[in-house]
Design a protein around this motif. Structure first.
Motif, PDB file in Angstrom:
ATOM      1  N   PRO A  40       0.782  -0.961   0.207  1.00  0.00           N
ATOM      2  CA  PRO A  40      -0.090  -0.139  -0.130  1.00  0.00           C
ATOM      3  C   PRO A  40       1.078   1.263   0.504  1.00  0.00           C
ATOM      4  N   SER A  41       0.320   2.177  -0.394  1.00  0.00           N
ATOM      5  CA  SER A  41       0.964   3.848  -0.785  1.00  0.00           C
ATOM      6  C   SER A  41       0.851   4.282   0.667  1.00  0.00           C
ATOM      7  N   PRO A  42       1.559   5.097   0.889  1.00  0.00           N
ATOM      8  CA  PRO A  42       1.563   5.921   2.357  1.00  0.00           C
ATOM      9  C   PRO A  42       0.475   6.212   2.846  1.00  0.00           C
ATOM     10  N   TRP A  43       0.283   6.996   1.422  1.00  0.00           N
ATOM     11  CA  TRP A  43      -1.374   7.961   1.182  1.00  0.00           C
ATOM     12  C   TRP A  43      -2.382   7.081   2.177  1.00  0.00           C
ATOM     13  N   ILE A  44      -2.409   5.455   1.941  1.00  0.00           N
ATOM     14  CA  ILE A  44      -3.504   4.890   2.291  1.00  0.00           C
ATOM     15  C   ILE A  44      -3.465   4.963   3.911  1.00  0.00           C
ATOM     16  N   ILE A  45      -1.951   4.495   4.929  1.00  0.00           N
ATOM     17  CA  ILE A  45      -2.099   4.871   5.905  1.00  0.00           C
ATOM     18  C   ILE A  45      -1.954   5.663   6.136  1.00  0.00           C
ATOM     19  N   ALA A  46      -2.258   6.998   5.474  1.00  0.00           N
ATOM     20  CA  ALA A  46      -2.745   7.998   6.047  1.00  0.00           C
ATOM     21  C   ALA A  46      -4.375   8.334   6.692  1.00  0.00           C
ATOM     22  N   ILE A  47      -4.392   7.736   4.970  1.00  0.00           N
ATOM     23  CA  ILE A  47      -6.608   8.118   5.543  1.00  0.00           C
ATOM     24  C   ILE A  47      -6.540   6.963   6.598  1.00  0.00           C
ATOM     25  N   ALA A  48      -5.935   6.049   6.547  1.00  0.00           N
ATOM     26  CA  ALA A  48      -6.687   4.833   7.510  1.00  0.00           C
ATOM     27  C   ALA A  48      -6.441   5.355   9.059  1.00  0.00           C
ATOM     28  N   ALA A  49      -5.724   6.633   9.002  1.00  0.00           N
ATOM     29  CA  ALA A  49      -5.420   6.551  10.632  1.00  0.00           C
ATOM     30  C   ALA A  49      -6.211   7.995  10.509  1.00  0.00           C
ATOM     31  N   LEU A  50      -7.506   7.928   9.707  1.00  0.00           N
ATOM     32  CA  LEU A  50      -8.135   8.758  10.427  1.00  0.00           C
ATOM     33  C   LEU A  50      -9.326   7.970  10.909  1.00  0.00           C
ATOM     34  N   ALA A  51      -9.022   6.966  10.712  1.00  0.00           N
ATOM     35  CA  ALA A  51     -10.575   6.347  11.747  1.00  0.00           C
ATOM     36  C   ALA A  51      -9.987   6.526  13.738  1.00  0.00           C
ATOM     37  N   ILE A  52      -8.721   6.911  13.815  1.00  0.00           N
ATOM     38  CA  ILE A  52      -8.891   6.911  15.246  1.00  0.00           C
ATOM     39  C   ILE A  52      -9.218   8.722  15.625  1.00  0.00           C
ATOM     40  N   PRO A  53      -9.468   9.978  14.408  1.00  0.00           N
ATOM     41  CA  PRO A  53     -10.038  11.005  15.461  1.00  0.00           C
ATOM     42  C   PRO A  53     -11.739  10.752  15.145  1.00  0.00           C
ATOM     43  N   ALA A  54     -11.996   9.915  14.022  1.00  0.00           N
ATOM     44  CA  ALA A  54     -13.115   9.524  13.876  1.00  0.00           C
ATOM     45  C   ALA A  54     -13.757   8.425  14.725  1.00  0.00           C
ATOM     46  N   SER A  55     -12.823   7.998  15.555  1.00  0.00           N
ATOM     47  CA  SER A  55     -13.361   6.859  16.075  1.00  0.00           C
ATOM     48  C   SER A  55     -13.794   7.723  17.587  1.00  0.00           C
ATOM     49  N   LEU A  56     -13.136   8.556  17.884  1.00  0.00           N
ATOM     50  CA  LEU A  56     -13.090   9.755  18.962  1.00  0.00           C
ATOM     51  C   LEU A  56     -14.021  10.044  18.985  1.00  0.00           C
ATOM     52  N   LEU A  57     -14.606  11.159  18.099  1.00  0.00           N
ATOM     53  CA  LEU A  57     -15.770  11.533  17.833  1.00  0.00           C
ATOM     54  C   LEU A  57     -16.803  11.111  17.916  1.00  0.00           C
ATOM     55  N   THR A  58     -16.945   9.951  17.658  1.00  0.00           N
ATOM     56  CA  THR A  58     -18.454   9.527  18.066  1.00  0.00           C
ATOM     57  C   THR A  58     -18.365   8.495  18.931  1.00  0.00           C
ATOM     58  N   PHE A  59     -16.986   8.294  19.632  1.00  0.00           N
ATOM     59  CA  PHE A  59     -17.315   7.614  21.311  1.00  0.00           C
ATOM     60  C   PHE A  59     -16.938   8.285  22.155  1.00  0.00           C
ATOM     61  N   ALA A  60     -17.129  10.108  21.413  1.00  0.00           N
ATOM     62  CA  ALA A  60     -16.590  11.001  23.221  1.00  0.00           C
ATOM     63  C   ALA A  60     -17.820  11.178  24.340  1.00  0.00           C
ATOM     64  N   ALA A  61     -19.030  10.601  23.611  1.00  0.00           N
ATOM     65  CA  ALA A  61     -20.098  10.907  24.546  1.00  0.00           C
ATOM     66  C   ALA A  61     -20.118   9.939  25.474  1.00  0.00           C
ATOM     67  N   ILE A  62     -19.345   8.469  25.232  1.00  0.00           N
ATOM     68  CA  ILE A  62     -19.455   7.494  26.298  1.00  0.00           C
ATOM     69  C   ILE A  62     -18.293   7.690  26.598  1.00  0.00           C
ATOM     70  N   ASP A  63     -17.270   7.413  25.593  1.00  0.00           N
ATOM     71  CA  ASP A  63     -15.540   6.959  26.649  1.00  0.00           C
ATOM     72  C   ASP A  63     -14.318   8.008  25.394  1.00  0.00           C
ATOM     73  N   LEU A  64     -14.081   8.386  25.918  1.00  0.00           N
ATOM     74  CA  LEU A  64     -12.608   8.699  24.880  1.00  0.00           C
ATOM     75  C   LEU A  64     -11.588   7.875  25.336  1.00  0.00           C
ATOM     76  N   VAL A  65     -11.609   6.452  26.510  1.00  0.00           N
ATOM     77  CA  VAL A  65     -11.043   6.020  25.759  1.00  0.00           C
ATOM     78  C   VAL A  65     -11.410   4.479  24.900  1.00  0.00           C
ATOM     79  N   VAL A  66     -12.685   3.915  24.397  1.00  0.00           N
ATOM     80  CA  VAL A  66     -13.157   3.424  24.273  1.00  0.00           C
ATOM     81  C   VAL A  66     -13.141   4.125  22.712  1.00  0.00           C
ATOM     82  N   GLY A  67     -12.979   5.034  22.508  1.00  0.00           N
ATOM     83  CA  GLY A  67     -13.270   5.809  20.933  1.00  0.00           C
ATOM     84  C   GLY A  67     -11.409   5.402  20.695  1.00  0.00           C
ATOM     85  N   ALA A  68     -10.748   5.833  21.734  1.00  0.00           N
ATOM     86  CA  ALA A  68      -9.461   5.808  21.279  1.00  0.00           C
ATOM     87  C   ALA A  68      -8.685   4.235  20.787  1.00  0.00           C
ATOM     88  N   LEU A  69      -9.141   3.390  21.488  1.00  0.00           N
ATOM     89  CA  LEU A  69      -9.395   1.950  21.221  1.00  0.00           C
ATOM     90  C   LEU A  69      -9.767   1.277  20.123  1.00  0.00           C
TER      91      LEU A  69
END
Length: 149
Positions: free
Chosen positions: A10-39
């Motif tokens: 995979p190209s490096p930009w695929i890794i960068a795009i995949a890394a966007l899952a982390i902040p997206a999960s943090l935002l999605t789970f922020a109301a429940i638990d930030l640790v769950v979102g980060a994990l």
């Protein structure tokens, strides 16, 4: 001994795009638990990277065979090759594509090599293969065919 071998990592930009899952999960789970979102984000990121790495196809020219992904063909049935980049590569992967062609293409790798299949028993007219080194692949195919002839 392998005349040519390439793994389509995979190209490096695929890794960068995949890394966007982390902040997206943090935002999605922020109301429940930030640790769950980060994990969750880390697990999703790791899964996408693992899947992209494990599924990376290999192109190999050795032992009188051409292997691309899960398919293989004896070099005796390999005909002419054509290289394409940019607009020509997009055309080869899109409107210029024969539905019977065998494809080993990665959207994040621009150059492609069209490899004619001359086996009268095979309905596949050609293979279309992504490669970061199209000239080297063509040279290996030409050399291997000349050696086996």
């Amino acid at each position: 001994m392998s005349e040519y071998r390439e793994r389509l990592w995979p190209s490096p930009w695929i890794i960068a795009i995949a890394a966007l899952a982390i902040p997206a999960s943090l935002l999605t789970f922020a109301a429940i638990d930030l640790v769950v979102g980060a994990l969750t984000g880390i697990v999703l990121f790791s899964g996408v990277i693992a899947l992209a790495t494990i599924s990376a196809p290999t192109i190999d020219v050795s032992g009188g065979m051409l292997r691309a992904g899960k398919a293989r063909v004896p070099l005796a049935f390999v005909g002419e090759t054509e290289l394409a980049r940019g607009v020509e590569a997009r055309h080869a992967r899109g409107p210029g594509l024969d539905a019977r062609a065998y494809l080993v293409i990665r959207g994040d790798i621009d150059p492609v090599v069209r490899i004619e299949i001359v086996d009268p028993q095979d309905p596949t007219p050609y293979w279309l293969v992504s490669t970061r080194r199209p000239e080297a692949l063509r040279a290996a195919l030409d050399a291997a065919r000349a050696h086996s002839a």
